[in-house]
Design an enzyme around this catalytic site. Structure first.
Site, mmCIF file in Angstrom:
data_model
loop_
_atom_site.group_PDB
_atom_site.id
_atom_site.type_symbol
_atom_site.label_atom_id
_atom_site.label_comp_id
_atom_site.label_asym_id
_atom_site.label_seq_id
_atom_site.Cartn_x
_atom_site.Cartn_y
_atom_site.Cartn_z
ATOM 1 N N HIS A 29 50.871 10.848 -35.824
ATOM 2 C CA HIS A 29 49.961 12.057 -35.407
ATOM 3 C C HIS A 29 48.562 10.699 -34.630
ATOM 4 O O HIS A 29 49.272 10.071 -34.795
ATOM 5 C CB HIS A 29 49.154 12.532 -36.149
ATOM 6 N N TYR A 30 48.096 11.089 -33.662
ATOM 7 C CA TYR A 30 47.020 10.584 -33.112
ATOM 8 C C TYR A 30 46.076 11.499 -33.486
ATOM 9 O O TYR A 30 46.163 12.661 -33.990
ATOM 10 C CB TYR A 30 46.529 10.422 -31.876
ATOM 11 N N THR A 31 44.634 10.413 -34.365
ATOM 12 C CA THR A 31 43.740 11.246 -35.332
ATOM 13 C C THR A 31 42.669 12.531 -34.056
ATOM 14 O O THR A 31 42.123 12.539 -34.456
ATOM 15 C CB THR A 31 42.733 9.988 -35.490
ATOM 16 N N GLU A 94 48.862 8.995 -39.335
ATOM 17 C CA GLU A 94 47.831 8.822 -38.201
ATOM 18 C C GLU A 94 47.545 7.966 -37.458
ATOM 19 O O GLU A 94 46.555 6.961 -38.111
ATOM 20 C CB GLU A 94 45.689 9.871 -39.050
ATOM 21 N N HIS A 136 53.442 15.126 -34.322
ATOM 22 C CA HIS A 136 53.675 16.110 -34.372
ATOM 23 C C HIS A 136 53.608 17.662 -33.740
ATOM 24 O O HIS A 136 53.612 18.816 -33.544
ATOM 25 C CB HIS A 136 51.860 16.240 -34.531
ATOM 26 N N ASP A 146 50.166 15.964 -29.616
ATOM 27 C CA ASP A 146 49.799 14.524 -30.214
ATOM 28 C C ASP A 146 51.013 14.305 -30.749
ATOM 29 O O ASP A 146 52.364 14.470 -31.618
ATOM 30 C CB ASP A 146 48.932 13.995 -31.419
HETATM 31 ZN ZN ZN Z 1 48.202 15.610 -35.490
#
Ligand code: ZN
Length: 242
Positions: A29-31, A94, A136, A146
Site C-alpha cells: 500500500h501507500y499511506t 504501508e 492494494h 495504491d
Molecule cells: Zn491501501
C-alpha cells in the site's frame, strides 16, 4: 538472511486470523497521508479500525505495528484469485507516500531498499509465491489506486519479489477484445467482470504499463495483458508443482 531492523509500535487494530491460519500473500500500500507521523497515528488509532503489519518511512525506517500472526485491517473489501477476506491470509505493508490526493511522487531509493529487504524476508519466511505479491489496487480496483503507477514493481521483480515480466519492445499480435481481456485479467488473479473491467484494467496498467493508466484496451495493453497473464500462469504452475 540479514536480520530485520524494526521499531515496534503497538496498533490495537487487529484480530485472529481464520482457522486454520494461513499466510501466503503480501499486499503493498501507500499511506496516502501528508506525513508519516499522521499515518502512524491513524494506523494505531482504535477508532480508525485500520492497520498494517508494517510501515516503511521515506528514509527507509521500518515500523512493526501488528504481530505477523494476527489479522491486520488493511485490505478491506477485496478479492484476488476469487478469494475474499484477504486480511486473513496476508501481510500488509504501508509505504509512506502522500498518494494521489496529496502530491503523489516517486518512492525514494532508501525507502525502496527497505521495501525490498522486508518483502524478501517475509517471502522467504512464509514461502509466499510470486503471484500472490500484489498492490492494494490489484485486489480492490474499484476503490483503491495504491501504491500507484510511480511504484517501482520492475525493481522489486529484479530482486525476486513478485512478477513483472520485462515489457517486450514490439507489441505482439494478440486477440484483443473484452472477453479475451477478462480471461487474461482473471488468469493474473483479478476478480473482474464485464461491469468492473475498466477499473481492473486501470489497476493492471498502474502496475504493468505505468506510463498510461486510462483503462482502455488498446493494442499495447492487450499485448501486455497476454504477456503478464502467461507469466502469472507459469508462476502458479511452478508453485503448484512444489
Ligand atoms: Zn491501501
Amino acid at each position: 538472511m540479514i536480520e530485520l531492523q524494526v521499531i515496534e509500535r503497538f496498533s490495537p487494530n487487529h484480530g485472529p486470523r481464520a482457522d486454520p491460519a494461513r499466510i501466503d500473500m503480501l499486499v503493498l500500500h501507500y499511506t496516502g497521508m501528508t506525513t508519516a507521523a499522521a499515518a502512524l497515528e491513524r494506523l494505531c488509532d482504535p477508532d480508525a479500525h485500520v492497520s498494517a503489519h508494517y510501515l516503511i518511512e521515506e528514509n527507509g525506517v521500518i515500523w512493526r505495528l501488528v504481530p505477523e500472526n494476527r489479522r491486520a485491517f488493511h485490505a478491506g473489501v477485496s478479492c484476488w484469485e476469487r478469494e475474499s477476506d484477504l486480511n486473513s491470509v496476508s501481510l500488509g505493508i504501508e509505504i509512506v507516500n502522500p498518494g494521489h490526493e496529496w502530491g503523489y511522487h516517486r518512492f525514494p531509493d532508501a525507502q525502496m531498499a527497505s521495501v525490498e529487504h522486508l518483502c524478501r524476508n517475509l517471502i522467504v519466511r512464509y514461502s509466499i509465491p510470486a503471484h500472490r505479491v500484489v498492490g492494494h489496487s490489484d485486489i480492490a480496483p474499484e476503490r483503491k489506486s495504491d501504491p500507484g503507477e510511480l511504484f517501482d514493481w520492475a525493481r522489486l521483480a529484479r530482486a525476486g519479489i513478485g512478477i513483472w515480466p520485462p515489457a517486450k519492445p514490439a507489441a505482439r499480435q494478440v486477440a484483443k477484445g473484452p472477453a479475451e481481456s477478462l480471461r487474461n485479467l482473471s488468469t493474473i488473479g483479478y476478480c473482474a467482470n464485464a461491469v468492473s473491467q475498466t477499473p481492473a484494467l486501470v489497476a493492471f496498467q498502474r502496475r504493468f504499463r505505468q506510463e498510461c493508466c486510462d483503462g482502455r484496451l488498446d493494442a499495447e495493453t492487450a499485448a501486455r495483458l497476454s504477456e503478464v497473464s502467461e507469466a502469472f500462469a507459469r508462476s502458479r504452475a511452478a508453485s503448484a508443482g512444489k
